[in-house]
Design a protein around this motif. Sequence first.
Motif, PDB file in Angstrom:
ATOM      1  N   PHE A  19      53.460  49.870  43.884  1.00 17.36           N
ATOM      2  CA  PHE A  19      54.442  50.944  44.013  1.00 17.36           C
ATOM      3  C   PHE A  19      55.300  50.815  45.267  1.00 17.36           C
ATOM      4  N   GLN A  20      55.176  49.707  45.989  1.00 22.25           N
ATOM      5  CA  GLN A  20      55.808  49.607  47.304  1.00 22.25           C
ATOM      6  C   GLN A  20      57.339  49.657  47.261  1.00 22.25           C
ATOM      7  N   ASN A  21      57.948  49.342  46.137  1.00 22.92           N
ATOM      8  CA  ASN A  21      59.414  49.359  46.057  1.00 22.92           C
ATOM      9  C   ASN A  21      59.974  50.672  45.515  1.00 22.92           C
ATOM     10  N   LEU A  22      59.108  51.591  45.135  1.00 23.92           N
ATOM     11  CA  LEU A  22      59.577  52.882  44.643  1.00 23.92           C
ATOM     12  C   LEU A  22      59.953  53.796  45.797  1.00 23.92           C
ATOM     13  N   GLU A  23      60.998  54.593  45.565  1.00 25.25           N
ATOM     14  CA  GLU A  23      61.435  55.580  46.547  1.00 25.25           C
ATOM     15  C   GLU A  23      61.536  56.933  45.849  1.00 25.25           C
ATOM     16  N   PRO A 170      52.535  65.686  27.098  1.00 21.23           N
ATOM     17  CA  PRO A 170      52.851  66.753  28.058  1.00 21.23           C
ATOM     18  C   PRO A 170      54.273  67.274  27.848  1.00 21.23           C
ATOM     19  N   PRO A 171      54.493  68.578  28.005  1.00 19.17           N
ATOM     20  CA  PRO A 171      55.830  69.141  27.774  1.00 19.17           C
ATOM     21  C   PRO A 171      56.887  68.621  28.737  1.00 19.17           C
ATOM     22  N   SER A 172      56.498  68.349  29.980  1.00 14.68           N
ATOM     23  CA  SER A 172      57.444  67.812  30.969  1.00 14.68           C
ATOM     24  C   SER A 172      57.091  66.354  31.220  1.00 14.68           C
ATOM     25  N   LEU A 173      57.607  65.481  30.377  1.00 17.62           N
ATOM     26  CA  LEU A 173      57.248  64.073  30.464  1.00 17.62           C
ATOM     27  C   LEU A 173      58.498  63.208  30.599  1.00 17.62           C
ATOM     28  N   ILE A 174      58.452  62.278  31.556  1.00 17.85           N
ATOM     29  CA  ILE A 174      59.485  61.262  31.739  1.00 17.85           C
ATOM     30  C   ILE A 174      58.843  59.914  31.436  1.00 17.85           C
ATOM     31  N   HIS A 175      59.426  59.184  30.513  1.00 18.68           N
ATOM     32  CA  HIS A 175      58.838  57.908  30.075  1.00 18.68           C
ATOM     33  C   HIS A 175      59.870  56.806  30.288  1.00 18.68           C
ATOM     34  N   ILE A 176      59.609  55.935  31.272  1.00 15.52           N
ATOM     35  CA  ILE A 176      60.524  54.841  31.622  1.00 15.52           C
ATOM     36  C   ILE A 176      59.899  53.534  31.151  1.00 15.52           C
ATOM     37  N   HIS A 177      60.639  52.785  30.338  1.00 11.87           N
ATOM     38  CA  HIS A 177      60.066  51.597  29.696  1.00 11.87           C
ATOM     39  C   HIS A 177      61.078  50.459  29.698  1.00 11.87           C
ATOM     40  N   GLY A 178      60.567  49.242  29.753  1.00  9.20           N
ATOM     41  CA  GLY A 178      61.430  48.075  29.715  1.00  9.20           C
ATOM     42  C   GLY A 178      61.642  47.581  28.289  1.00  9.20           C
ATOM     43  N   SER A 179      62.849  47.149  27.985  1.00 11.52           N
ATOM     44  CA  SER A 179      63.139  46.678  26.628  1.00 11.52           C
ATOM     45  C   SER A 179      62.412  45.378  26.305  1.00 11.52           C
ATOM     46  N   THR A 194      65.217  53.701  29.057  1.00 15.25           N
ATOM     47  CA  THR A 194      64.934  52.288  28.829  1.00 15.25           C
ATOM     48  C   THR A 194      65.639  51.436  29.889  1.00 15.25           C
ATOM     49  N   ILE A 195      64.885  50.548  30.524  1.00 18.35           N
ATOM     50  CA  ILE A 195      65.447  49.572  31.454  1.00 18.35           C
ATOM     51  C   ILE A 195      65.745  48.306  30.654  1.00 18.35           C
ATOM     52  N   ILE A 196      67.020  47.981  30.480  1.00 22.99           N
ATOM     53  CA  ILE A 196      67.407  46.826  29.676  1.00 22.99           C
ATOM     54  C   ILE A 196      66.881  45.533  30.311  1.00 22.99           C
ATOM     55  N   LYS A 197      66.181  44.745  29.498  1.00 21.02           N
ATOM     56  CA  LYS A 197      65.568  43.476  29.903  1.00 21.02           C
ATOM     57  C   LYS A 197      64.453  43.666  30.935  1.00 21.02           C
ATOM     58  N   GLY A 198      63.985  44.891  31.092  1.00 19.03           N
ATOM     59  CA  GLY A 198      62.864  45.131  32.001  1.00 19.03           C
ATOM     60  C   GLY A 198      61.560  44.684  31.366  1.00 19.03           C
ATOM     61  N   GLY A 199      60.701  44.036  32.162  1.00 24.92           N
ATOM     62  CA  GLY A 199      59.395  43.605  31.693  1.00 24.92           C
ATOM     63  C   GLY A 199      58.297  44.538  32.171  1.00 24.92           C
ATOM     64  N   ASN A 205      60.263  44.591  40.184  1.00 26.19           N
ATOM     65  CA  ASN A 205      61.527  43.848  40.194  1.00 26.19           C
ATOM     66  C   ASN A 205      62.724  44.605  39.623  1.00 26.19           C
ATOM     67  N   ARG A 206      62.515  45.827  39.135  1.00 25.27           N
ATOM     68  CA  ARG A 206      63.651  46.659  38.697  1.00 25.27           C
ATOM     69  C   ARG A 206      63.552  48.049  39.329  1.00 25.27           C
ATOM     70  N   ALA A 207      62.993  48.077  40.527  1.00 26.64           N
ATOM     71  CA  ALA A 207      62.715  49.360  41.186  1.00 26.64           C
ATOM     72  C   ALA A 207      63.982  50.155  41.486  1.00 26.64           C
ATOM     73  N   ARG A 208      65.088  49.485  41.770  1.00 25.49           N
ATOM     74  CA  ARG A 208      66.321  50.225  42.079  1.00 25.49           C
ATOM     75  C   ARG A 208      66.738  51.115  40.919  1.00 25.49           C
ATOM     76  N   GLU A 209      66.655  50.571  39.707  1.00 26.43           N
ATOM     77  CA  GLU A 209      67.030  51.363  38.532  1.00 26.43           C
ATOM     78  C   GLU A 209      66.032  52.487  38.282  1.00 26.43           C
ATOM     79  N   ILE A 210      64.756  52.197  38.488  1.00 17.20           N
ATOM     80  CA  ILE A 210      63.736  53.238  38.343  1.00 17.20           C
ATOM     81  C   ILE A 210      63.949  54.338  39.374  1.00 17.20           C
ATOM     82  N   ASN A 211      64.270  53.941  40.609  1.00 13.29           N
ATOM     83  CA  ASN A 211      64.490  54.928  41.668  1.00 13.29           C
ATOM     84  C   ASN A 211      65.654  55.857  41.349  1.00 13.29           C
ATOM     85  N   ARG A 212      66.691  55.327  40.717  1.00 14.20           N
ATOM     86  CA  ARG A 212      67.829  56.173  40.343  1.00 14.20           C
ATOM     87  C   ARG A 212      67.416  57.220  39.305  1.00 14.20           C
ATOM     88  N   ILE A 213      66.544  56.803  38.396  1.00 12.98           N
ATOM     89  CA  ILE A 213      66.044  57.755  37.388  1.00 12.98           C
ATOM     90  C   ILE A 213      65.174  58.817  38.065  1.00 12.98           C
TER      91      ILE A 213
END
Length: 218
Positions: A19-23, A170-179, A194-199, A205-213
């Motif tokens: 989790f070190q790259n998450l903000e 859960p009623p308040s659920l955020i689900h972030i997934h790689g394509s 969905t993170i396009i081309k995320g593994g 390696n796609r933490a910036r996009e996750i952080n924006r979400i």
Amino acid sequence: MSNKHIYLISGLGADERVFQNLEFPEGYETHFLPWIKPLSHDEPIEEYAARMARRILHPNPVMLGLSFGGMMSIEIARQQPVEKVILLSSIKHKRELPPYYNKLAKRLLKNLPDKLVFGQRQFIVRLFMQTSTEQERQLLQDYLYSQNKDHFYMRWALNAVLSWQNEWVPPSLIHIHGSNDRPFPRRFVQPTHTIIKGGHFMVMNRAREINRILEREL
């Protein structure tokens, strides 16, 4: 104004470094919830989650789980109030498990010796995790080394994944997934983001996009 609290649960046997790259937005305090040893090879996931949840010290937290940690976050949310559940590279109910994670796989896991089940684990884990940098490969190597002797935990965890029967979301659920996720292919999953081309290792390696979400959703 007091801080809100986020509890982080990593994937199978991994530690907080994933989790070190998450903000997180200002006003949130993070806490890593480590894995504990199963009481038996067939301890129900509900009972394991209850024991794990005893380490949660703040009311109504946000639960953020990666891979198997996402499933565990939902199990905890079934048992106590949480503000929100955030899944990364995970699934939210049994219908999102790929159909080939079936009874045959569970039977093979139960009956095959450790040498056959875990002998090629390094190749399989590297294939599934989809690392892209030397830092990520080193983190994965550390994980593999730390798990070399803990086949008891790994068997329990893999069996828990294959046997998961949850249908509650859960009623308040955020689900972030790689394509391009391999363990939980996108075609079986219905995420909110969905993170396009995320593994499967996109937490690194796609933490910036996750952080924006996370900035928008928290």
